[in-house]
Design a protein around this motif. Structure first.
Motif, mmCIF file in Angstrom:
data_model
loop_
_atom_site.group_PDB
_atom_site.id
_atom_site.type_symbol
_atom_site.label_atom_id
_atom_site.label_comp_id
_atom_site.label_asym_id
_atom_site.label_seq_id
_atom_site.Cartn_x
_atom_site.Cartn_y
_atom_site.Cartn_z
ATOM 1 N N ALA A 409 0.701 -1.055 0.193
ATOM 2 C CA ALA A 409 -0.073 -0.186 -0.051
ATOM 3 C C ALA A 409 0.856 1.471 0.054
ATOM 4 O O ALA A 409 0.350 1.827 -0.308
ATOM 5 C CB ALA A 409 -0.477 0.200 1.047
ATOM 6 N N ASP A 410 2.473 1.120 0.187
ATOM 7 C CA ASP A 410 3.256 1.961 0.519
ATOM 8 C C ASP A 410 4.467 1.717 0.161
ATOM 9 O O ASP A 410 4.385 0.738 0.310
ATOM 10 C CB ASP A 410 2.556 2.994 1.894
ATOM 11 C CG ASP A 410 2.530 2.838 3.091
ATOM 12 O OD1 ASP A 410 3.906 1.727 2.901
ATOM 13 O OD2 ASP A 410 1.954 3.289 4.031
ATOM 14 N N ALA A 411 5.229 2.457 0.768
ATOM 15 C CA ALA A 411 6.850 2.331 0.816
ATOM 16 C C ALA A 411 7.192 1.517 2.300
ATOM 17 O O ALA A 411 6.392 1.440 3.346
ATOM 18 C CB ALA A 411 7.548 3.630 0.660
ATOM 19 N N ARG A 412 8.490 0.298 2.276
ATOM 20 C CA ARG A 412 8.303 -0.499 3.240
ATOM 21 C C ARG A 412 9.117 0.139 4.340
ATOM 22 O O ARG A 412 9.844 1.794 3.833
ATOM 23 C CB ARG A 412 9.285 -1.326 2.434
ATOM 24 C CG ARG A 412 8.747 -2.308 1.735
ATOM 25 C CD ARG A 412 7.447 -3.064 2.498
ATOM 26 N NE ARG A 412 7.560 -4.617 3.112
ATOM 27 C CZ ARG A 412 6.648 -4.863 3.735
ATOM 28 N NH1 ARG A 412 5.307 -5.728 3.358
ATOM 29 N NH2 ARG A 412 7.154 -6.319 4.492
ATOM 30 N N ALA A 413 8.913 -0.033 5.701
ATOM 31 C CA ALA A 413 9.029 1.033 6.183
ATOM 32 C C ALA A 413 10.287 0.407 6.313
ATOM 33 O O ALA A 413 11.083 -0.182 6.543
ATOM 34 C CB ALA A 413 8.191 0.763 8.326
ATOM 35 N N ALA A 414 12.213 1.150 7.900
ATOM 36 C CA ALA A 414 12.647 0.896 7.732
ATOM 37 C C ALA A 414 13.009 -0.507 7.875
ATOM 38 O O ALA A 414 12.217 -0.566 9.222
ATOM 39 C CB ALA A 414 13.518 1.829 8.503
ATOM 40 N N GLY A 415 14.425 -1.744 7.943
ATOM 41 C CA GLY A 415 13.965 -3.122 8.962
ATOM 42 C C GLY A 415 13.092 -3.533 8.147
ATOM 43 O O GLY A 415 12.797 -4.907 9.010
ATOM 44 N N GLN A 416 12.245 -3.346 7.296
ATOM 45 C CA GLN A 416 11.499 -3.955 6.628
ATOM 46 C C GLN A 416 11.049 -4.751 5.074
ATOM 47 O O GLN A 416 10.124 -5.032 5.503
ATOM 48 C CB GLN A 416 9.878 -3.521 7.389
ATOM 49 C CG GLN A 416 9.501 -3.310 8.685
ATOM 50 C CD GLN A 416 9.618 -4.491 9.679
ATOM 51 O OE1 GLN A 416 9.231 -5.503 9.033
ATOM 52 N NE2 GLN A 416 10.459 -4.055 10.284
ATOM 53 N N GLY A 417 12.394 -4.289 5.014
ATOM 54 C CA GLY A 417 12.422 -4.578 3.530
ATOM 55 C C GLY A 417 12.591 -5.912 3.233
ATOM 56 O O GLY A 417 13.243 -6.364 3.928
ATOM 57 N N LEU A 418 11.553 -6.490 2.254
ATOM 58 C CA LEU A 418 11.757 -7.971 1.868
ATOM 59 C C LEU A 418 12.134 -8.793 0.468
ATOM 60 O O LEU A 418 12.307 -9.962 -0.010
ATOM 61 C CB LEU A 418 10.476 -8.686 2.430
ATOM 62 C CG LEU A 418 9.765 -8.435 3.915
ATOM 63 C CD1 LEU A 418 8.777 -8.933 4.139
ATOM 64 C CD2 LEU A 418 11.017 -9.774 4.770
ATOM 65 N N GLN A 419 12.577 -7.747 -0.044
ATOM 66 C CA GLN A 419 12.714 -7.926 -1.563
ATOM 67 C C GLN A 419 13.812 -8.824 -2.170
ATOM 68 O O GLN A 419 14.953 -8.707 -1.325
ATOM 69 C CB GLN A 419 12.832 -7.084 -2.414
ATOM 70 C CG GLN A 419 12.413 -6.870 -4.339
ATOM 71 C CD GLN A 419 12.474 -5.754 -5.381
ATOM 72 O OE1 GLN A 419 12.121 -5.249 -4.847
ATOM 73 N NE2 GLN A 419 13.172 -5.658 -6.441
ATOM 74 N N ALA A 420 13.117 -10.070 -2.157
ATOM 75 C CA ALA A 420 14.861 -10.718 -2.595
ATOM 76 C C ALA A 420 15.716 -10.367 -3.841
ATOM 77 O O ALA A 420 15.688 -8.974 -4.207
ATOM 78 C CB ALA A 420 13.993 -12.216 -3.317
ATOM 79 N N LEU A 421 16.404 -11.040 -3.340
ATOM 80 C CA LEU A 421 18.343 -10.562 -4.776
ATOM 81 C C LEU A 421 18.816 -11.414 -4.766
ATOM 82 O O LEU A 421 19.226 -12.238 -4.747
ATOM 83 C CB LEU A 421 19.594 -10.130 -3.447
ATOM 84 C CG LEU A 421 20.594 -9.055 -4.140
ATOM 85 C CD1 LEU A 421 20.392 -7.499 -4.863
ATOM 86 C CD2 LEU A 421 21.468 -9.166 -2.581
ATOM 87 N N ILE A 422 18.738 -11.148 -6.618
ATOM 88 C CA ILE A 422 18.922 -11.912 -6.949
ATOM 89 C C ILE A 422 20.930 -12.090 -7.709
ATOM 90 O O ILE A 422 21.161 -10.704 -7.746
ATOM 91 C CB ILE A 422 18.156 -11.969 -8.754
ATOM 92 C CG1 ILE A 422 17.007 -12.685 -8.577
ATOM 93 C CG2 ILE A 422 19.375 -12.632 -9.981
ATOM 94 C CD1 ILE A 422 16.226 -11.536 -9.967
ATOM 95 N N TYR A 423 21.504 -13.511 -7.454
ATOM 96 C CA TYR A 423 23.050 -13.132 -7.887
ATOM 97 C C TYR A 423 23.091 -13.630 -8.755
ATOM 98 O O TYR A 423 24.348 -13.352 -9.939
ATOM 99 C CB TYR A 423 23.251 -13.881 -7.306
ATOM 100 C CG TYR A 423 23.900 -13.208 -4.803
ATOM 101 C CD1 TYR A 423 24.379 -12.587 -5.592
ATOM 102 C CD2 TYR A 423 22.984 -14.401 -4.082
ATOM 103 C CE1 TYR A 423 24.211 -11.679 -3.600
ATOM 104 C CE2 TYR A 423 22.727 -13.246 -2.857
ATOM 105 C CZ TYR A 423 23.559 -11.956 -2.348
ATOM 106 O OH TYR A 423 23.334 -11.552 -1.240
ATOM 107 N N PHE A 424 22.024 -15.254 -9.434
ATOM 108 C CA PHE A 424 22.973 -15.860 -10.619
ATOM 109 C C PHE A 424 20.808 -16.274 -11.152
ATOM 110 O O PHE A 424 20.385 -16.483 -10.448
ATOM 111 C CB PHE A 424 23.387 -16.844 -10.563
ATOM 112 C CG PHE A 424 24.524 -16.755 -10.203
ATOM 113 C CD1 PHE A 424 26.102 -16.347 -11.159
ATOM 114 C CD2 PHE A 424 25.123 -16.497 -8.426
ATOM 115 C CE1 PHE A 424 27.512 -16.180 -10.382
ATOM 116 C CE2 PHE A 424 26.211 -16.453 -8.295
ATOM 117 C CZ PHE A 424 27.816 -16.059 -9.697
ATOM 118 N N ARG A 425 21.314 -15.404 -12.359
ATOM 119 C CA ARG A 425 20.064 -16.029 -13.682
ATOM 120 C C ARG A 425 20.258 -16.653 -14.436
ATOM 121 O O ARG A 425 21.363 -16.719 -15.077
ATOM 122 C CB ARG A 425 19.184 -14.836 -13.044
ATOM 123 C CG ARG A 425 19.423 -14.348 -14.258
ATOM 124 C CD ARG A 425 17.919 -12.611 -14.589
ATOM 125 N NE ARG A 425 18.105 -11.889 -15.219
ATOM 126 C CZ ARG A 425 17.867 -12.079 -16.195
ATOM 127 N NH1 ARG A 425 17.252 -12.573 -16.548
ATOM 128 N NH2 ARG A 425 18.168 -11.039 -17.687
#
Length: 607
Positions: A409-425
């Protein structure tokens, strides 16, 4: 080559300017580990290697600024495709030689010491179990050593090499650096073992490294070095013995093996083939445990290690795509855009174009989201010029959509970010294969069909053929049409994932793509007089942006054709473009104190 015994933090020890420091020498890589009570079970090995996964210098953790790609937040900053609101000083030849440390100090070699300490001690466990019981963890450590050395290689070229931990009497403390291609041979040998020792990822996501991931890293490194040696063969950075052919053959072979695995077992494979917005949604997930394309990634936990990117991506995150990138996308029929095509608005830009363009940059068409769980849904309306010079801005007008997770609904609060980080695809592997084959001069239609055309097919684009004609938008005047077409495909498929600066450097292409160039963004005129109230008459948070937005738009500088000049007031007076020195700036300098401590190190070219 001769294995140099006892390294680890050898150069780091020297950088302390001490003859002996018992406390330092007695430090262990992990707190409270003692050889007397450790190295007894395979679980000890697992716990030790777990600490390597958590090292930010081995795997970016995003507990600082993050990115959607494997190289961290600023990886594409300063390229011709993506810029931040402040220019990249290295690209402007502003880097200076540090007095000490700066990539070569104590902390900069700590990861290698930890890795080699493990490799010196795992056999204690093997002796009471078996190699089969320990080989996965050995493979993981070898993978991390390869990754560590690859990062150092890209920064410094020739390096010291070590396979064990160090003592103060090691000969490496006074030895010359080893030629870069010998370092790469050692890296690839480590990865050959890792491929053999690691389990397949086909069995399901475990959070640990896999055979396929090690092969992907091999293909990345072999392609890097093969093209580096090919295109730097006549400049200051050429190795004494050119092994370009050898590395390109390795890149083609290992990526080809991964393709064969895909064809025979179904893993790895591309995700979201033929799915509407499937390319977009490859990069904005919190969990890739069921993905066949994302072979290795980091999962986040709220309140622990968290993603920063999803706090700022809705507001530009302080960066933007350039007109250069936007112009590189083909039309929907596979032909290049004509000079002077209609780019008077964001909607016009994506009309009849490669679908990846509209899934990479934000378009104000009421189909591109800021937050789709808001009530009402908040769509993208205009680039974040009003963020001014901050992490909540877009300096170019082409705001990046790729990687924006809009499912809140809006930006994630500090310390709550969950978007995964891709290293290899797997998509990168397909591009590595096509480029290696093109550089070897052996690419055929079958090669294209099982690599680049798989990527094009995902988004419904026509396939590439070996008979591709030269077109006026190609960036390199002396290269074959097929090499240029493959490079363009890499540019758009991997856009904003952190590969572009590495590509420019390994191709020795800064002279053509960076020097004297000033990046520009979208046309300013579209945003002059733009009214949020006209676009969204209902009350939304966007309406409060108007005054700041108008002020910022009014201050934007443009070139003679009306395109936004991001750095007109800051980059060399707005008249010279970047001053990157092609005889110096492809590598970083060795800090002064290291050259004093070891007179055999020698400085990198041009410094």
């Amino acid at each position: 080559m001769k294995t140099i015994k006892y390294f680890g933090l050898a150069l780091a020890l020297m950088s302390l300017n001490i003859s002996c420091n018992d406390d330092f020498l007695e430090r262990q890589p992990l707190d409270k580990i003692s050889d007397a009570n450790y190295w007894k079970t395979t679980n000890d090995l697992k716990l030790y290697v777990n600490s390597l996964y958590d090292r930010n210098d081995l795997l970016a953790r995003e507990d600082g600024w993050g990115s959607i790609g494997p190289y961290g937040w600023d990886a594409d900053n300063g390229s011709d495709t993506e810029v931040r609101y402040i220019y990249n000083t290295r690209m402007n030849a502003e880097k200076t030689i540090a007095d000490d440390n700066d990539g070569w100090g104590t902390d900069d070699w700590a990861a290698l010491r930890s890795i080699n300490y493990f490799l010196d001690h795992y056999k204690t466990v093997e002796a009471v179990t078996s190699f089969d019981a320990v080989k996965q963890y050995v493979g993981e450590a070898l993978f991390f050593r390869a990754g560590f050395y690859f990062t150092k290689l890209k920064n410094y070229g020739d390096l010291p090499w070590a396979e064990t931990t160090v003592g103060m009497d090691s000969e490496v403390l006074k030895a010359a650096r080893i030629p870069r291609n010998q370092i790469v041979e050692n890296i690839l040998a480590d990865l050959d073992k890792a491929v053999d020792y690691l389990p397949s990822g086909k069995g399901g996501w475990t959070g640990r490294l896999t055979k396929e991931t090690a092969m992907a890293l091999q293909s990345r490194i072999a392609l890097y070095e093969g093209t580096w040696e090919k295109y730097h063969a006549a400049d200051n950075f050429r190795p004494a013995v050119n092994k370009s052919q050898q590395f390109l053959e390795k890149a083609a072979a290992v990526s080809g093996q991964l393709i064969a695995l895909s064809e025979s077992t179904g893993y790895p494979a591309l995700d979201n083939v033929g799915v509407e917005n499937g390319y977009r949604d490859l990069f904005n997930q919190e969990n890739y445990s069921t993905s066949k394309e994302v072979m290795f990634w980091r999962k986040y936990e709220a309140g622990a290690v968290n993603s920063i990117w999803d706090r700022y991506s809705a507001n530009g995150a302080g960066r933007g795509a350039t007109k250069n990138l936007v112009d590189s996308y083909l039309k929907a029929d596979g032909t290049p855009v004509a000079a002077g095509y209609d780019d008077s608005s964001l909607q016009k830009i994506v009309e009849n174009r490669d679908p990846r363009l509209g899934q990479t940059i934000q378009i104000n068409d009421k189909k591109h989201y800021r937050w789709d769980k808001a009530s009402p849904i908040i769509y993208f309306t205009a680039p974040a010029f009003d963020g001014w010079d901050s992490e909540e801005s877009c300096p170019t007008g082409y705001q990046i959509y790729k990687g924006h997770n809009f499912r809140y609904a809006d930006a994630r609060a500090a310390g709550q970010g969950l978007q995964a980080l891709i290293y290899f695809r797997y998509g990168e592997v397909l591009l590595n294969y096509a480029e290696a084959k093109a550089e070897l001069g052996t690419i055929n239609q079958s090669d294209l069909d099982k690599s680049i055309n798989k990527l094009r097919g995902r988004v419904g684009m026509p396939g590439l053929t070996t008979g591709v004609a030269k077109d006026p938008n190609f960036e390199f005047s002396t290269l074959t049409a097929i090499i240029q077409a493959v490079r363009r495909e890499r540019k758009v498929e991997l856009a904003c994932e952190g590969f572009r600066v590495d590509d420019i450097f390994r191709w020795a292409a800064a002279g053509e793509l960076i020097v004297g160039k000033e990046p520009v963004g979208a046309k300013k005129a579209y945003w002059v007089g733009f009214k949020f109230a006209d676009y969204l008459p209902e009350a939304t948070p966007d309406l409060s942006r108007q005054a700041k937005f108008d002020e910022r738009v009014a201050s934007l500088e443009t070139d003679a054709k009306g395109y936004i000049r991001i750095f007109k007031k800051t980059l060399n007076g707005g008249t010279q473009g970047f001053k990157f020195k092609v005889d110096r700036d492809y590598l970083m300098p060795i800090p002064t104190n290291q050259l004093t401590l070891n007179t055999n190190l020698k400085q990198n070219p041009g410094w």
